[in-house]
Every structure is written in C-alpha cells, then in structure tokens.
Write a protein that holds these residues in place. Structure first.
Motif, PDB file in Angstrom:
ATOM      1  N   LEU A  73      -5.481 -29.554   7.121  1.00  0.00           N
ATOM      2  CA  LEU A  73      -5.049 -29.763   5.702  1.00  0.00           C
ATOM      3  C   LEU A  73      -4.474 -28.082   5.384  1.00  0.00           C
ATOM      4  N   TYR A  74      -5.150 -27.293   6.118  1.00  0.00           N
ATOM      5  CA  TYR A  74      -4.678 -25.754   6.038  1.00  0.00           C
ATOM      6  C   TYR A  74      -3.242 -25.645   6.326  1.00  0.00           C
ATOM      7  N   GLN A  75      -2.996 -26.084   7.405  1.00  0.00           N
ATOM      8  CA  GLN A  75      -1.672 -26.047   7.733  1.00  0.00           C
ATOM      9  C   GLN A  75      -0.374 -26.346   6.722  1.00  0.00           C
ATOM     10  N   ASP A  76      -0.928 -27.501   6.047  1.00  0.00           N
ATOM     11  CA  ASP A  76       0.010 -28.144   5.191  1.00  0.00           C
ATOM     12  C   ASP A  76       0.152 -27.014   3.929  1.00  0.00           C
ATOM     13  N   HIS A  77      -0.830 -26.212   3.597  1.00  0.00           N
ATOM     14  CA  HIS A  77      -0.798 -25.048   2.523  1.00  0.00           C
ATOM     15  C   HIS A  77      -0.406 -23.752   2.829  1.00  0.00           C
ATOM     16  N   ILE A  78      -0.034 -23.636   4.088  1.00  0.00           N
ATOM     17  CA  ILE A  78      -0.007 -22.034   4.841  1.00  0.00           C
ATOM     18  C   ILE A  78       1.259 -21.192   4.016  1.00  0.00           C
ATOM     19  N   ARG A  79       2.274 -22.034   3.608  1.00  0.00           N
ATOM     20  CA  ARG A  79       3.266 -21.056   2.913  1.00  0.00           C
ATOM     21  C   ARG A  79       2.749 -20.574   1.636  1.00  0.00           C
ATOM     22  N   ALA A  80       1.766 -20.925   1.126  1.00  0.00           N
ATOM     23  CA  ALA A  80       1.198 -20.369  -0.136  1.00  0.00           C
ATOM     24  C   ALA A  80       0.342 -19.123   0.037  1.00  0.00           C
ATOM     25  N   LEU A  81       0.006 -19.136   1.469  1.00  0.00           N
ATOM     26  CA  LEU A  81      -0.992 -17.881   1.656  1.00  0.00           C
ATOM     27  C   LEU A  81      -0.259 -16.465   1.758  1.00  0.00           C
ATOM     28  N   GLN A  82      -0.931 -15.619   1.300  1.00  0.00           N
ATOM     29  CA  GLN A  82      -0.446 -13.960   1.226  1.00  0.00           C
ATOM     30  C   GLN A  82      -1.302 -13.317   1.986  1.00  0.00           C
ATOM     31  N   LEU A  83      -0.816 -12.289   2.598  1.00  0.00           N
ATOM     32  CA  LEU A  83      -1.648 -11.198   3.224  1.00  0.00           C
ATOM     33  C   LEU A  83      -2.492 -10.623   2.069  1.00  0.00           C
ATOM     34  N   VAL A  84      -3.539 -10.025   2.684  1.00  0.00           N
ATOM     35  CA  VAL A  84      -4.467  -9.258   1.690  1.00  0.00           C
ATOM     36  C   VAL A  84      -3.537  -7.931   1.155  1.00  0.00           C
ATOM     37  N   PRO A  85      -3.400  -7.809   0.019  1.00  0.00           N
ATOM     38  CA  PRO A  85      -2.480  -6.630  -0.423  1.00  0.00           C
ATOM     39  C   PRO A  85      -3.092  -5.270   0.276  1.00  0.00           C
ATOM     40  N   GLY A  86      -2.003  -4.718   1.008  1.00  0.00           N
ATOM     41  CA  GLY A  86      -2.166  -3.270   1.696  1.00  0.00           C
ATOM     42  C   GLY A  86      -2.281  -3.420   3.210  1.00  0.00           C
ATOM     43  N   MET A  87      -2.763  -4.701   3.680  1.00  0.00           N
ATOM     44  CA  MET A  87      -2.908  -4.925   5.090  1.00  0.00           C
ATOM     45  C   MET A  87      -1.347  -4.989   5.971  1.00  0.00           C
ATOM     46  N   LYS A  88      -0.289  -5.305   5.174  1.00  0.00           N
ATOM     47  CA  LYS A  88       0.753  -5.161   5.982  1.00  0.00           C
ATOM     48  C   LYS A  88       1.198  -3.704   6.282  1.00  0.00           C
ATOM     49  N   GLU A  89       0.735  -2.819   5.450  1.00  0.00           N
ATOM     50  CA  GLU A  89       1.189  -1.437   5.757  1.00  0.00           C
ATOM     51  C   GLU A  89       0.305  -1.049   6.886  1.00  0.00           C
ATOM     52  N   VAL A  90      -1.146  -1.512   6.894  1.00  0.00           N
ATOM     53  CA  VAL A  90      -1.901  -1.269   7.967  1.00  0.00           C
ATOM     54  C   VAL A  90      -1.246  -1.802   9.259  1.00  0.00           C
ATOM     55  N   VAL A  91      -1.123  -2.940   9.439  1.00  0.00           N
ATOM     56  CA  VAL A  91      -0.431  -3.565  10.466  1.00  0.00           C
ATOM     57  C   VAL A  91       0.832  -2.930  11.060  1.00  0.00           C
ATOM     58  N   SER A  92       1.716  -2.462   9.788  1.00  0.00           N
ATOM     59  CA  SER A  92       3.045  -1.791  10.401  1.00  0.00           C
ATOM     60  C   SER A  92       2.839  -0.456  10.803  1.00  0.00           C
ATOM     61  N   ARG A  93       1.658   0.164  10.318  1.00  0.00           N
ATOM     62  CA  ARG A  93       1.403   1.626  10.976  1.00  0.00           C
ATOM     63  C   ARG A  93       0.923   1.496  12.398  1.00  0.00           C
ATOM     64  N   LEU A  94       0.144   0.544  12.411  1.00  0.00           N
ATOM     65  CA  LEU A  94      -0.371   0.294  14.061  1.00  0.00           C
ATOM     66  C   LEU A  94       0.678  -0.168  14.805  1.00  0.00           C
ATOM     67  N   SER A  95       1.589  -0.859  14.497  1.00  0.00           N
ATOM     68  CA  SER A  95       2.721  -1.179  15.443  1.00  0.00           C
ATOM     69  C   SER A  95       3.813   0.052  15.677  1.00  0.00           C
ATOM     70  N   ALA A  96       3.890   0.672  14.630  1.00  0.00           N
ATOM     71  CA  ALA A  96       4.754   1.950  14.747  1.00  0.00           C
ATOM     72  C   ALA A  96       4.019   2.970  15.797  1.00  0.00           C
ATOM     73  N   GLN A  97       2.816   2.949  15.636  1.00  0.00           N
ATOM     74  CA  GLN A  97       2.220   3.905  16.592  1.00  0.00           C
ATOM     75  C   GLN A  97       1.834   3.258  17.972  1.00  0.00           C
ATOM     76  N   GLY A  98       2.613   2.068  18.373  1.00  0.00           N
ATOM     77  CA  GLY A  98       2.512   1.407  19.657  1.00  0.00           C
ATOM     78  C   GLY A  98       0.901   1.063  19.939  1.00  0.00           C
TER      79      GLY A  98
END
Length: 214
Positions: A73-98
C-alpha cells in the motif's frame, strides 16, 4: 574518524508518519484492530513497539502479514511523500564532501529507490539496504560492516527509533538519534544514544564534527 553513514529511512529522512497511520487505520478496519486517533499519537510515540502492538490489540502472529500488505500500500502513495524539511540539504552537503552515505531500513528497497528517484536523489546514496525483520536490524548492520570491511567506530547510524539505538548498542556502532521521527525524545533517551539531535541543522553539525575528527 567516521567513514560511513547509515541513514534510517521512514521518520528520519522521510516524513511518512501520517501515511503510515493512514495505512494502518485502513487495515485496522479490515481486521478489526483498534484504530489510531490523532489524540493517540503523542502517547504512542512514548511506547516501545511491543507496547504499541499490545495497546492497539494487534496479534503478534499477524504482524509479518500486515507488514507485507502495508509495504504494498505504501508504494501506491509514495509520490505524496516528502523529505523531512532540511534533510535534503544535509544529504547534499554530505554528497558534496564525498562522504559514503547509505540507507538501511525495514522498508523495501523498491519503495526507497522509487522515492529517491522521484526526488532526484538517486546518486546521493551508495547503497540501499533492506533489513527485513522488524527486530533484526543489528543483523543487517553487522552484514554491512562485514561487506564493507569496516570497524564499528568507522561508521555511524542515524535513526529515529529505540530499536535503532538497541541494534547499534549490540554492535558498538555510534548512533545519532533524531527527535522528529516516530519515537519520542524521552523514549530515545532511555536507550542512551551517543547523540540526540533536534533538527537537521544540528544533525549536520554533529556529522561534520564526526567526519573531521582525527
């Protein structure tokens, strides 16, 4: 110095609490379990998984079947989900640091990869690992350490549940517990995590200090 970061998915990276409550309530009607009301959420966050199951009257033997149905059921609704606000910046910073970041979750790899693709984060994580048993996350973490050939002190787990803390404690893996997920700060503290953070910004600072520590 920490070389590998393992992130939990639901509740830590992704704000999926409302969806999971909705899906549970749909199954509760079908199976005649006690539904979760809005006013119940605070109290349930302070209970362990076993205590929640007992409070809601869910038969333990039915949990594996319910998890399988819930993930579909989760997969049927997955497009409505969002990242926790601020977590994309955390992930992007880590990725940029290698930094080598991966996801280890009791959710399915299919669901997680679909979410990452929808949010253009396909390349942000090295691995997506599914820990199937709800109480067996330490087995999955141990397997990851063996495959990566890394010591417990060289990795850190970021999660939002007491069971994450308990799994890491069994293996000597440092854990950062986040307070915006499923378990309350009080419940998390009862497990004595290495760090307790209250915002993605605080998480980022903690991770950066661990990555730069000599």
């Amino acid at each position: 110095m920490v070389k590998h970061i393992l992130f939990d998915f639901d509740g830590t990276l992704v704000d999926s609490r409302a969806l999971l409550v909705k899906l549970y309530n749909e199954m509760a009607v079908q199976h005649h379990f006690r539904p979760i009301r809005q006013q119940d959420l605070a109290a349930l966050r302070s209970l362990t998984i076993s205590e929640r199951v007992e409070r809601l009257g869910v038969p333990v033997l039915q949990i594996p079947k319910l998890l399988i149905a819930g993930r579909q059921l989760y997969q049927d609704h997955i497009r409505a989900l969002q990242l926790v606000p601020g977590m994309k910046e955390v992930v992007s910073r880590l990725s940029a640091q290698g930094v080598r970041s991966s996801i280890l979750s009791s959710n399915t790899g299919t669901n997680i990869r679909l979410f990452l693709k929808n949010h253009k984060l396909d390349g942000a994580f090295k691995d997506v690992i599914s820990a199937k048993p709800i109480f067996g996350k330490h087995h999955a973490i141990r397997k990851v350490m063996k495959e990566w050939g890394t010591a417990p002190s060289r990795m850190v787990y970021v999660g939002d549940e007491l069971r994450d803390i308990e799994a890491c404690k069994k293996l000597g893996v440092p854990i950062i517990a986040v307070t915006w997920g499923y378990d309350s700060p009080r419940l998390l503290l009862s497990g004595r995590p290495d760090y307790l953070v209250h915002s993605p910004q605080e998480l980022q600072r903690t991770l950066m200090s661990m990555l730069s520590y000599k």
